[in-house]
Design an enzyme around this catalytic site. Structure first.
Site, PDB file in Angstrom:
ATOM      1  N   CYS A 134       2.573 -23.516   1.861  1.00 34.82           N
ATOM      2  CA  CYS A 134       3.447 -22.669   0.824  1.00 34.82           C
ATOM      3  C   CYS A 134       2.884 -23.109  -0.307  1.00 34.82           C
ATOM      4  CB  CYS A 134       4.895 -23.540   1.069  1.00 34.82           C
ATOM      5  SG  CYS A 134       5.884 -22.945  -0.451  1.00 34.82           S
ATOM      6  N   CYS A 137       5.226 -24.131  -3.337  1.00 36.22           N
ATOM      7  CA  CYS A 137       5.854 -25.433  -3.344  1.00 36.22           C
ATOM      8  C   CYS A 137       4.895 -26.216  -3.574  1.00 36.22           C
ATOM      9  CB  CYS A 137       6.300 -25.776  -1.937  1.00 36.22           C
ATOM     10  SG  CYS A 137       7.158 -24.360  -0.926  1.00 36.22           S
ATOM     11  N   ASP A 138       3.597 -26.295  -3.240  1.00 38.84           N
ATOM     12  CA  ASP A 138       2.441 -27.322  -3.410  1.00 38.84           C
ATOM     13  C   ASP A 138       1.410 -27.095  -4.233  1.00 38.84           C
ATOM     14  OD1 ASP A 138       4.352 -28.782  -1.406  1.00 38.84           O
ATOM     15  OD2 ASP A 138       3.244 -27.891   0.337  1.00 38.84           O
TER      16      ASP A 138
END
Ligand code: NAP
Length: 319
Positions: A134, A137-138
């Site tokens: 993701c 997300c990261d």
């Protein structure tokens, strides 16, 4: 014993749209939020193709609007994860987190899909330590670093573009010499100086000492067989999705990839069980199509509950 009219499993675009329609039909729907409340859009940033938002909208914001709108009409959201379902008897029985039981006349399955992984031992060992599925997300953790993105579809290209906001260089590693991503995304990626394509290549291994961050990848050119080591800081896997239908295997008809088969709109092979969104859609997988099928599922459930078939099922099963 309380018997729900409609229980919706999943709270992404499909589940929340089903909840909105079922609530407005006075069916007092119960939504079990699942392990990713809000679904896949909550791990996305800019959504530019959801109609009605000329300037785009953030995925988590969009899902919050969906939920608020459904709750405004009375939909109930419950945090929890479905651990088993009994579809052999009516009312159907749903077990939440192995302890709570819900009885329900109809079920709308909106459990979505999950990102696929390569299946390398090093990938699971280094997940969260430089390996991710993701980017939204990261990505933030890879400021001024070099990363690899694996895949050749819309997700891989979108994640690569997103990562250029942080990373100094993004290497898009694809197993063929042609992307399957849409033209508009391909054009954007090809004109982005930070993105470099590595064609006909697979990731054989991800290097990194246990407990430490990713240090590199072993790449294999599949046309020559040659392997090379590439120092890298992060690896993003973007190779597609698996439908979250494991709970229903052997109970509801699925295709060979596990996608729930729907017929006559959102119906499944079991009367009173409907499916919508990515769990039944191997083709389109868009927020707007998920919302559309969520709407269909709620209308189908409402019609089923007021049908003669349901009345006779009730008589034979003593509901
Ligand atoms: P996808 O279209 O199925 O593409 C998966 C990619 O990963 C393919 O290029 C595939 O290679 C590659 N791949 C699969 N397994 C692999 C493996 N084991 N090792 C290496 N590479 C592997 O999946 P997706 O990109 O997640 O997109 C899914 C759907 O969502 C599509 O319909 C897409 O249009 C849609 N989507 C749309 C948007 C948008 O419109 N903004 C954004 C994201 C997704 P091959 O090409 O060789 O098969």
């Amino acid at each position: 014993m309380k018997i729900e009219d409609v229980t919706i499993l999943g709270s992404g675009a499909a589940g929340s749209t089903a909840a909105l329609y079922a609530a407005r039909a006075n069916l007092d729907p119960l939504v079990i939020e699942g392990s990713t409340p809000g679904g896949q859009l909550t791990i996305t940033t800019d959504v530019e193709n959801y109609p009605g938002f000329v300037d785009g909208v953030q995925g988590p914001d969009l899902m919050m609007i969906f939920k608020d709108q459904a709750m405004k009409f009375g939909a109930r959201y419950e945090i929890g994860h479905v651990t088993s379902v009994d579809l052999d008897n009516r009312p159907f029985k749903i077990t939440i987190d192995e302890v709570n039981t819900i009885h329900t006349q109809t079920i709308i399955i909106a459990t979505g899909a999950t990102a696929k992984l390569l299946g390398l031992e090093s990938e699971s060992r280094l997940m969260g330590r430089g390996v991710s599925a993701c980017a939204t997300c990261d990505g933030f953790f890879f400021k001024d670093k070099e990363v690899v993105v694996v895949g050749g579809g819309d997700t891989a290209v979108e994640e690569s573009l997103f990562l250029t906001k942080y990373a100094s260089k993004v290497f898009l590693v694809h197993r063929r010499d042609q992307l399957r991503a849409s033209n508009i995304l391909q054009d954007r990626a090809q004109s982005n100086d930070k993105i470099q394509f590595i064609w006909n290549t697979i990731v054989n291994d991800i290097n990194g000492v246990e407990g430490n961050e990713v240090t590199g990848v072993t790449l294999q050119d599949i046309s020559t067989g040659e392997t090379t080591h590439k120092p890298i800081d992060g690896v993003f896997i973007a190779i597609g999705h698996t439908p979250n239908s494991q709970l229903f295997h052997g109970k509801i008809d699925t295709d060979e990839n596990g996608y729930i088969r729907t017929l006559n709109g959102s119906g499944t092979n079991i009367e009173g069980v409907f499916a919508c969104g990515d769990v039944q859609d191997p083709i389109y997988r868009q927020a707007v199509t998920a919302a559309g099928t969520g709407c269909m599922a709620a209308i189908d459930a409402e019609r089923f509950l007021s049908s003669k078939e349901f009345e006779s099922l009730k008589e034979t099963s003593n509901i």
